[in-house]
Design an enzyme around this catalytic site. Structure first.
Site, PDB file in Angstrom:
ATOM      1  N   GLY A 360     -13.269  -1.464  -8.009  1.00  0.00           N
ATOM      2  CA  GLY A 360     -12.030  -1.651  -7.263  1.00  0.00           C
ATOM      3  C   GLY A 360     -12.077  -2.910  -6.430  1.00  0.00           C
ATOM      4  O   GLY A 360     -13.130  -3.541  -6.283  1.00  0.00           O
ATOM      5  N   PRO A 361     -10.960  -3.307  -5.866  1.00  0.00           N
ATOM      6  CA  PRO A 361     -10.897  -4.543  -5.073  1.00  0.00           C
ATOM      7  C   PRO A 361     -11.724  -4.443  -3.794  1.00  0.00           C
ATOM      8  O   PRO A 361     -12.106  -3.346  -3.374  1.00  0.00           O
ATOM      9  CB  PRO A 361      -9.399  -4.680  -4.758  1.00  0.00           C
ATOM     10  CG  PRO A 361      -8.838  -3.308  -4.910  1.00  0.00           C
ATOM     11  CD  PRO A 361      -9.649  -2.619  -5.935  1.00  0.00           C
ATOM     12  N   GLY A 363     -12.915  -4.131   0.035  1.00  0.00           N
ATOM     13  CA  GLY A 363     -12.394  -3.525   1.256  1.00  0.00           C
ATOM     14  C   GLY A 363     -11.794  -2.142   1.109  1.00  0.00           C
ATOM     15  O   GLY A 363     -11.210  -1.632   2.061  1.00  0.00           O
ATOM     16  N   VAL A 364     -11.929  -1.507  -0.078  1.00  0.00           N
ATOM     17  CA  VAL A 364     -11.330  -0.179  -0.248  1.00  0.00           C
ATOM     18  C   VAL A 364     -12.300   0.940   0.104  1.00  0.00           C
ATOM     19  O   VAL A 364     -11.961   2.112  -0.018  1.00  0.00           O
ATOM     20  CB  VAL A 364     -10.792   0.014  -1.688  1.00  0.00           C
ATOM     21  CG1 VAL A 364      -9.658  -0.931  -1.961  1.00  0.00           C
ATOM     22  CG2 VAL A 364     -11.898  -0.159  -2.719  1.00  0.00           C
ATOM     23  N   GLY A 365     -13.527   0.589   0.505  1.00  0.00           N
ATOM     24  CA  GLY A 365     -14.467   1.613   0.963  1.00  0.00           C
ATOM     25  C   GLY A 365     -15.477   2.052  -0.061  1.00  0.00           C
ATOM     26  O   GLY A 365     -16.024   3.150   0.059  1.00  0.00           O
ATOM     27  N   SER A 683       2.676  -9.316 -18.668  1.00  0.00           N
ATOM     28  CA  SER A 683       3.577  -8.275 -18.181  1.00  0.00           C
ATOM     29  C   SER A 683       4.951  -8.794 -17.757  1.00  0.00           C
ATOM     30  O   SER A 683       5.839  -8.008 -17.463  1.00  0.00           O
ATOM     31  CB  SER A 683       2.938  -7.535 -16.996  1.00  0.00           C
ATOM     32  OG  SER A 683       2.709  -8.416 -15.927  1.00  0.00           O
ATOM     33  N   LYS A 726       2.328  -2.307  -8.630  1.00  0.00           N
ATOM     34  CA  LYS A 726       3.613  -2.971  -8.879  1.00  0.00           C
ATOM     35  C   LYS A 726       4.783  -2.143  -8.333  1.00  0.00           C
ATOM     36  O   LYS A 726       5.713  -2.681  -7.721  1.00  0.00           O
ATOM     37  CB  LYS A 726       3.786  -3.226 -10.374  1.00  0.00           C
ATOM     38  CG  LYS A 726       2.819  -4.261 -10.935  1.00  0.00           C
ATOM     39  CD  LYS A 726       2.966  -4.403 -12.443  1.00  0.00           C
ATOM     40  CE  LYS A 726       1.999  -5.441 -12.987  1.00  0.00           C
ATOM     41  NZ  LYS A 726       2.089  -5.591 -14.446  1.00  0.00           N
TER      42      LYS A 726
END
Length: 811
Positions: A360-361, A363-365, A683, A726
């Site tokens: 995941g990106p 800073g998400v823990g 997309s 999105k």
């Protein structure tokens, strides 16, 4: 003044350039002369009044110095004695008479002849209190300098301390100091005795500081050498005494201690035999040999490893759930997976350690949830950062044949944990690289394979170590960067960015209390309104995680702490109205829905590493020859999508009332703001096609509609990624209708229900449905003369498109 001018005589005199020597007035010294010009100058001086002008070269290395290479200020000296030495060298004894300054060079062959003006010092220097203080300072520092150097005789120091002629004092001191040529020349250049003394004092202070540092360094070096010599002498004496007494000394006790510790470890038979052989090798070596130190280090590593030590796992599901929920809000998938692991572990006691990858990106823990998992399972926690690791030996260790060999990071982590079943976090596994030193990712294949890691071989230990009880969890920002064989051994759990509601709850429950405590504040002294928290999230941070959110909260806490300490306020309440006083003007602004329906402008949706965003795609038509201009820093894939969209529009042109030769008559300019930000991906395909159709048919696009999806040449809509981000971006921008690929319906489950309830989410499978929902009216050709077969050839049926669109609305 008139008398002073009369004293300054101008004379023409031979010049002798000196290498690395500065001659002062009243100074007697000797030096050797070997250059032809210098010898000629000496001979000329001896033929006349024995006076010669001595000036130093700027660069002592020059054999033939030019006029610019010689200092202008020198000393008129008298030749006292000449002594011819073997090899055409003359030793000269001279006495400095008076300072002088070169006015012009009269000739330079066969020797330098110059016109100089004498610069005599005043005979009597004014003896006021300032001058006396300056003289005392200079003499005092010179005495200190003499003590530190041990090169100046006590007689010289005593003579200087009793010297009455202050004008000569600085010259004599400078002559007796070992300093740089430039420093001596600076003293010689100064005509004023007072200023000369001030310059000399600065040089003395600087030299004394340097000499004191040198003295300290020499003392330390000498102490170390003396200590080493003393220890060596005592060690040799001790060995001689032990040999005389026939005693083995300490080494025999050490060897026996190693044997007992190794036998108590409960090692596998092969490993124990190997360790005992190393102990036997050590017993036959001299204690001070280099190899004995290597073996001792190796045996210490074996003894310190937890071969059979384990911590008792906590298999209580409710306890684990409670700990995970207390430490983290959200992250449902990770928590469920851990509870599942505990449940199976409780049913079957021999479950192999799972390899989980949290992707995941930033800073998400990811890292902090792993620490909570270790706490919930009652396992020791060790974090191992893999970012920038390039050397395979970092994982497997170095062989003991290398100097300074050490075990790899895996074995170090096991030792650090002190148990055989820790939880090891392999952080940033996607940041590893490889070069000539090997591929660390390949070395991790054995570590992360449950079938192989039971007998993990570290090059340094050179014996198997069981890693099957270790629970490995890895983290990565981009799972596509992880090598495929390595990724195949892991169970990937995707952690998407937090939505606004989740960030609000995280801030309330964790970040704000933590920062209030860290800044020494009380909860009664600082309160945040929910509206202020939302404004910080939306206008001061743009991220998938909460790191910057925590930083901004920390900034507010610092400013509030200052106000409270200074007595300006007793308590502060942060609202959306006063937030800018603490954080300044807003940093980020989000695109909002257009105020009215416009032709050629369609809202698309994009995924970024820090969450979703909206893209306003603009299409303009100009008379031309069919050129297509693409701007906005579009990537190759997005450019291909634009070409595919135009080809699709050409294929249905006549059926929707567009001139079939539009690609020959009009130039098309496609722009995607913001132009400074690179954009790529497929997309935006249906958005590009819709914007083209709107511009070509002159039918406005609805302002409250956004869309995402890849387009094919036949007008089909293919699935894409990042639906959750999105949709949240569209919701934030005030858009209430979102078109997305039908194959992405399963991804809608990840979106919070409170967001879904406010939106009209329409799945689409073809461009017919997209056009129906986006344009204010469906474009239909006025040409009704085409046969049904021709309509079929262009792959579009207007009535069918309307029916499919109606089905999408009902869905």
């Amino acid at each position: 003044m008139t008398q002073e001018k009369n004293r300054q005589k101008t004379i023409t005199i031979p010049l002798l350039p000196l290498r690395g020597i500065v001659v002062f007035p009243h100074m007697i010294l000797h030096f050797d002369v070997g250059r032809e010009k210098s010898i000629n100058a000496l001979e000329e001086a001896m033929m006349k009044d024995q006076r010669i002008f001595l000036a130093a070269q700027k660069d002592p290395a020059l054999d033939e110095p030019g006029q610019d290479d010689i200092y202008t200020v020198g000393t008129i000296s008298k030749i006292k004695q000449l002594l011819r030495l073997p090899g055409d060298t003359i030793r000269v004894l001279v006495e400095g008479l008076e300072r002088a300054k070169t006015l012009e060079y009269v000739s330079d062959d066969p020797f330098y002849k110059v016109t100089v003006r004498e610069c005599p010092s005043p005979k009597h220097l004014a003896r006021d209190s300032e001058t006396e203080a300056l003289v005392r300072q200079v003499v005092s520092y010179f005495e200190k300098y003499a003590k530190l150097t041990n090169r100046i005789s006590p007689d010289t120091t005593f003579t200087l301390s009793t010297m009455e002629d202050y004008a000569r004092l600085s010259d004599v001191i400078a002559a007796n100091m070992v300093i740089k040529l430039e420093d001596k020349q600076r003293i010689l250049n100064e005509i004023s005795p007072r200023k000369r003394m001030e310059k000399l004092l600065k040089i003395l202070v600087n030299e004394i500081e340097i000499l004191e540092v040198e003295k300290n360094i020499n003392r330390k070096v000498r102490q170390q050498i003396d200590k080493s010599q003393r220890e060596y002498y005592l060690r040799e004496q001790l060995k001689a005494i032990q040999n005389e007494l026939g005693e083995g000394g300490q080494q025999s006790d050490e060897i026996e201690e190693y044997r007992e510790k190794i036998k108590k470890l409960g090692l596998p038979a092969d490993a124990e035999n190997k360790a005992l052989k190393e102990v036997d090798r050590l017993s036959k070596m001299h204690p001070s040999s280099a190899e004995s130190g290597v073996i001792r280090t190796y045996l210490d590593w074996i003894i310190d490893l937890p071969w059979n030590n384990k911590t008792e796992e906590n298999l209580n599901l409710s306890d684990a759930e409670k700990i995970l929920d207390e430490d983290h809000y959200g992250l449902t998938k990770v928590k469920e997976r851990m509870v599942e692991y505990l449940a199976i572990r409780k049913l079957k006691n021999s479950l192999k350690g799972p390899i989980i990858c949290l992707a995941g990106p930033p800073g998400v823990g990811k890292t902090s949830i792993v620490r909570s998992i270790a706490k919930a399972l009652n396992r020791k926690y060790v974090r191992m950062s893999l970012g920038g690791v390039r050397d395979e030996a970092e994982i497997r260790g170095h062989r003991r044949t290398y100097v300074g060999a050490m075990p790899g990071r895996i074995i170090k982590a096991i030792k650090q944990a002190g148990s055989k079943n820790p939880l090891i976090l392999l952080d940033e596994i996607d940041k590893m690289a490889n070069d000539f030193r090997g591929d660390p990712a390949s070395a991790l294949l054995e570590v992360l394979d449950a079938e192989q890691n039971k007998e993990f071989h570290d090059h340094y230990l050179d014996m198997p170590f069981d890693l099957s009880d270790v629970m490995f969890i890895t983290t990565a920002n981009y799972k596509d960067a992880i090598p495929r064989p390595l990724l195949d051994r892991m169970e990937v759990i995707d952690i998407s960015g937090y939505v606004e509601e989740e960030k609000v709850q995280i801030a309330k429950r964790h970040l704000i209390p933590k920062q209030i405590k860290n800044h020494g504040l009380k909860t009664s002294e600082l309160r945040f309104d929910e509206s202020a928290i939302r404004d910080i999230i939306n206008y001061y941070t743009r991220e998938a995680g909460v790191r910057n959110l925590e930083r901004q909260i920390s900034t507010v806490c610092r400013k509030v702490a200052r106000q409270i300490v200074s007595g300006q306020k007793k308590s502060v309440r942060i609202t959306s109205k006063n937030l800018d006083k603490y954080l300044g003007r807003r940093i980020f602004l989000y695109d909002k829905a257009n105020e009215k329906d416009e032709v050629g402008i369609v809202r698309g949706l994009a995924w970024t590493p820090v969450g979703g965003d909206t893209l306003c795609i603009e299409v303009n038509l100009m008379p031309g020859e069919g050129a297509m201009e693409l701007t906005g820093q579009l990537g190759d894939v997005m450019k291909e999508s634009a070409r595919i969209a135009r080809s699709y529009v050409r294929s249905i042109a006549e059926m929707i009332g567009i001139d079939k030769d539009f690609h020959k008559k009009y130039d098309m300019h496609i722009h995607v703001p913001e132009g400074a930000i690179p954009k790529d991906g497929p997309s935006a395909g249906i958005t590009l096609a819709t914007a083209m159709i709107s511009a070509l048919t002159n039918i406005p696009a609805k302002r409250n509609v956004a869309m995402t999806g890849e387009i094919t040449l036949r007008g089909k809509v293919l699935p894409i990624g990042g639906i959750k981000e999105k949709v949240l971006a569209a919701h934030r921008a005030g858009i209430d209708t979102i078109l997305f690929p039908k194959d992405n319906e399963k991804d809608i489950e990840e979106i919070p229900e409170n967001v879904v309830e406010k939106l009209n989410l329409i799945p689409v499978s073809s461009m017919d449905q997209v056009i129906k929902h986006t344009l204010v009216r469906f474009p239909v050709s006025e040409n009704r003369n085409k046969t049904e077969e021709e309509k079929k050839d262009v792959h579009i049926d207007v009535q069918k498109a309307k029916d499919e669109a109606a089905v999408g609305v009902e869905h």
